[in-house]
Design an enzyme around this catalytic site. Structure first.
Site, mmCIF file in Angstrom:
data_model
loop_
_atom_site.group_PDB
_atom_site.id
_atom_site.type_symbol
_atom_site.label_atom_id
_atom_site.label_comp_id
_atom_site.label_asym_id
_atom_site.label_seq_id
_atom_site.Cartn_x
_atom_site.Cartn_y
_atom_site.Cartn_z
ATOM 1 N N GLU A 144 20.352 -25.479 70.416
ATOM 2 C CA GLU A 144 19.433 -26.314 69.643
ATOM 3 C C GLU A 144 18.101 -26.527 70.358
ATOM 4 O O GLU A 144 17.071 -26.746 69.723
ATOM 5 C CB GLU A 144 20.093 -27.665 69.319
ATOM 6 N N SER A 157 23.843 -23.684 63.039
ATOM 7 C CA SER A 157 23.406 -23.861 64.427
ATOM 8 C C SER A 157 24.462 -23.404 65.423
ATOM 9 O O SER A 157 24.129 -22.823 66.456
ATOM 10 C CB SER A 157 23.016 -25.305 64.692
ATOM 11 N N LEU A 158 25.723 -23.661 65.125
ATOM 12 C CA LEU A 158 26.756 -23.225 66.064
ATOM 13 C C LEU A 158 26.826 -21.701 66.088
ATOM 14 O O LEU A 158 27.007 -21.087 67.137
ATOM 15 C CB LEU A 158 28.111 -23.850 65.701
ATOM 16 N N ARG A 182 19.506 -30.725 51.706
ATOM 17 C CA ARG A 182 19.383 -31.903 52.572
ATOM 18 C C ARG A 182 17.995 -32.537 52.540
ATOM 19 O O ARG A 182 17.862 -33.754 52.464
ATOM 20 C CB ARG A 182 19.698 -31.510 54.021
HETATM 21 C C1 FAD Z 1 27.101 -35.262 63.791
HETATM 22 C C2 FAD Z 1 26.729 -33.802 63.881
HETATM 23 C C3 FAD Z 1 27.464 -32.858 63.185
HETATM 24 C C4 FAD Z 1 27.125 -31.509 63.270
HETATM 25 N N1 FAD Z 1 27.862 -30.595 62.580
HETATM 26 C C5 FAD Z 1 27.561 -29.289 62.691
HETATM 27 C C6 FAD Z 1 28.344 -28.309 62.021
HETATM 28 O O1 FAD Z 1 29.293 -28.635 61.320
HETATM 29 N N2 FAD Z 1 27.998 -27.004 62.169
HETATM 30 C C7 FAD Z 1 26.931 -26.616 62.930
HETATM 31 O O2 FAD Z 1 26.656 -25.419 63.033
HETATM 32 N N3 FAD Z 1 26.185 -27.529 63.571
HETATM 33 C C8 FAD Z 1 26.473 -28.847 63.483
HETATM 34 N N4 FAD Z 1 25.699 -29.761 64.129
HETATM 35 C C9 FAD Z 1 24.636 -29.294 65.017
HETATM 36 C C10 FAD Z 1 25.269 -28.752 66.298
HETATM 37 O O3 FAD Z 1 26.332 -29.599 66.680
HETATM 38 C C11 FAD Z 1 24.251 -28.701 67.435
HETATM 39 O O4 FAD Z 1 23.144 -27.951 67.024
HETATM 40 C C12 FAD Z 1 24.881 -28.045 68.659
HETATM 41 O O5 FAD Z 1 25.998 -28.787 69.103
HETATM 42 C C13 FAD Z 1 23.873 -27.945 69.786
HETATM 43 O O6 FAD Z 1 24.539 -27.400 70.895
HETATM 44 P P1 FAD Z 1 23.759 -27.165 72.238
HETATM 45 O O7 FAD Z 1 24.759 -26.684 73.232
HETATM 46 O O8 FAD Z 1 22.567 -26.315 71.982
HETATM 47 O O9 FAD Z 1 23.179 -28.600 72.639
HETATM 48 P P2 FAD Z 1 23.986 -29.915 73.043
HETATM 49 O O10 FAD Z 1 25.325 -29.953 72.393
HETATM 50 O O11 FAD Z 1 23.040 -31.052 72.825
HETATM 51 O O12 FAD Z 1 24.244 -29.709 74.591
HETATM 52 C C14 FAD Z 1 23.250 -29.935 75.541
HETATM 53 C C15 FAD Z 1 23.962 -30.467 76.768
HETATM 54 O O13 FAD Z 1 23.055 -30.486 77.857
HETATM 55 C C16 FAD Z 1 23.309 -31.666 78.586
HETATM 56 N N5 FAD Z 1 22.118 -31.957 79.394
HETATM 57 C C17 FAD Z 1 20.966 -32.519 79.006
HETATM 58 N N6 FAD Z 1 20.116 -32.614 80.051
HETATM 59 C C18 FAD Z 1 20.732 -32.080 81.120
HETATM 60 C C19 FAD Z 1 20.352 -31.892 82.485
HETATM 61 N N7 FAD Z 1 19.148 -32.251 82.948
HETATM 62 N N8 FAD Z 1 21.251 -31.317 83.293
HETATM 63 C C20 FAD Z 1 22.465 -30.922 82.839
HETATM 64 N N9 FAD Z 1 22.873 -31.079 81.545
HETATM 65 C C21 FAD Z 1 22.010 -31.650 80.706
HETATM 66 C C22 FAD Z 1 23.595 -32.710 77.529
HETATM 67 O O14 FAD Z 1 24.297 -33.802 78.049
HETATM 68 C C23 FAD Z 1 24.448 -31.899 76.558
HETATM 69 O O15 FAD Z 1 25.799 -31.953 76.894
HETATM 70 C C24 FAD Z 1 26.017 -31.109 64.058
HETATM 71 C C25 FAD Z 1 25.274 -32.064 64.757
HETATM 72 C C26 FAD Z 1 25.616 -33.399 64.670
HETATM 73 C C27 FAD Z 1 24.788 -34.411 65.438
#
Ligand code: FAD
Length: 305
Positions: free
Chosen positions: A155, A171-172, A72
């Site tokens: 993340e 990441s998942l 990438r």
């Molecule tokens: C288009 C795309 C495709 C991807 N495809 C893949 C894949 O195929 N495989 C893979 O492993 N990874 C993939 N990734 C990366 C992966 O999706 C992310 O790293 C992962 O979803 C992050 O999850 P998370 O729960 O850590 O954070 P997030 O999904 O960002 O969740 C954080 C949550 O916290 C909430 N939040 C923020 N502030 C507050 C607050 N003050 N109070 C309460 N809630 C709050 C937000 O609204 C959000 O819902 C992809 C990413 C993108 C953008």
């Protein structure tokens, strides 16, 4: 809420140490459209034989090892450099995958349709887009941050697991595995009210003023001049208590971390330091240190209200 770095800003303002912030992964092939966030065109499409061409129809990746299937960061830089030299870049799916494209990639086909592109006939305009953050709130294996009572996972956290350049789909896996470790670490600890509270009615983060600054200085290639200019632009925004300040705090910390890493490694590439250091090291930064460094670049600017 969407993701605007709220978790990073919250932890930074609570005094947490953040790590490896300069490592931001760009996806090389986002659909070049006005819509935000941009739709991604997965590498699976290139895996099925789609090619990258410019407006003259030339496959400009011939000098890049791995061509369309290069890592990438390599591909994002090749596309970014070609765009920077005045070209446009497209994905050509007309021959391969060809007629099966819409069936194999229905979500991408829909995104193209919504952008007015018919992939069976048209080239698909693409550009690199910010995709994943290897850096984050520094945590140990139990998800503990440097702030007592604050855990981070997913993340927003920086475990170091992804190094300077995450492999796709890790990441998942990290989020699921580390979430369990965090849960085990939290088991039996009574919840307590935080000493410092955050206003629940604070405005939703507004990254509009921050985005162009970061796009200019913190893209696929960076240099000292651009990073210092970004730090100067972001400092007054970070110091204001408004909807811009959260994204600006995060942007400023990433900028200072990028300025302080005087080498090129993984997703962090500097034109003024093109080689990587013999010894890999992680970086750590606090908001206080980032603000101090930015202020030393230029006398403090007053917040305009
Ligand atoms: C288009 C795309 C495709 C991807 N495809 C893949 C894949 O195929 N495989 C893979 O492993 N990874 C993939 N990734 C990366 C992966 O999706 C992310 O790293 C992962 O979803 C992050 O999850 P998370 O729960 O850590 O954070 P997030 O999904 O960002 O969740 C954080 C949550 O916290 C909430 N939040 C923020 N502030 C507050 C607050 N003050 N109070 C309460 N809630 C709050 C937000 O609204 C959000 O819902 C992809 C990413 C993108 C953008």
């Amino acid at each position: 809420l969407g993701s605007w770095g709220q978790g990073l800003a919250l932890a930074a303002r609570a005094g947490a140490v953040l790590a490896d912030l300069e490592f931001v992964q760009f996806h090389p092939t986002a659909l070049d459209e006005p819509k935000r966030p941009m739709s991604l065109i997965s590498e699976a499409v290139r895996g099925e034989g789609a090619t990258l061409v410019d407006e003259t129809g030339r496959r400009f990746l011939s000098g890049v090892q791995g061509t369309e299937l290069a890592p990438r960061d390599v591909l994002a830089r090749a596309v970014g450099n070609h765009l920077a030299s005045g070209h446009r870049v497209f994905l050509d799916v007309r021959e391969r995958p060809g007629p099966t494209f819409a069936r194999q990639f229905p979500t991408i086909a829909l995104a193209c349709k919504e952008a007015g592109i018919d992939p069976a006939r048209d080239l698909i305009p693409i550009r690199p887009a910010q995709h994943y953050h290897m850096g984050g709130v520094a945590v140990d294996l139990a998800g503990r941050t440097s702030v007592q009572g604050l855990w981070a996972c997913g993340e927003v956290a920086s475990t170091g697991l992804h190094g300077a350049n995450r492999l796709a789909s890790n990441s998942l896996t990290e989020a699921v595995v580390c979430a369990r470790w965090v849960a085990e670490s939290l088991r039996g600890i009574p919840a307590r009210r935080a000493q410092q509270t955050f206003a629940s009615d604070s405005p939703s983060p507004d990254p509009a003023a921050v985005r162009p600054v970061l796009s200019r200085a913190l893209g696929v290639v960076r240099n000292r001049e651009g990073l210092e200019a970004a730090a100067r632009a972001l400092l007054p925004l970070a110091e204001c208590a408004d909807a811009t300040s959260g994204p600006a705090v995060v942007g400023l910390m990433i900028t200072i971390a990028a300025l302080q890493r005087r080498e090129s490694r993984g997703a962090h590439q500097r034109t003024d330091f093109p080689l990587h250091a013999a010894v890999a090291r992680r970086s750590e930064i606090t908001l206080e240190a980032a603000l101090r460094t930015a202020r030393e670049l230029e006398p403090r600017l007053e917040c305009l209200t």
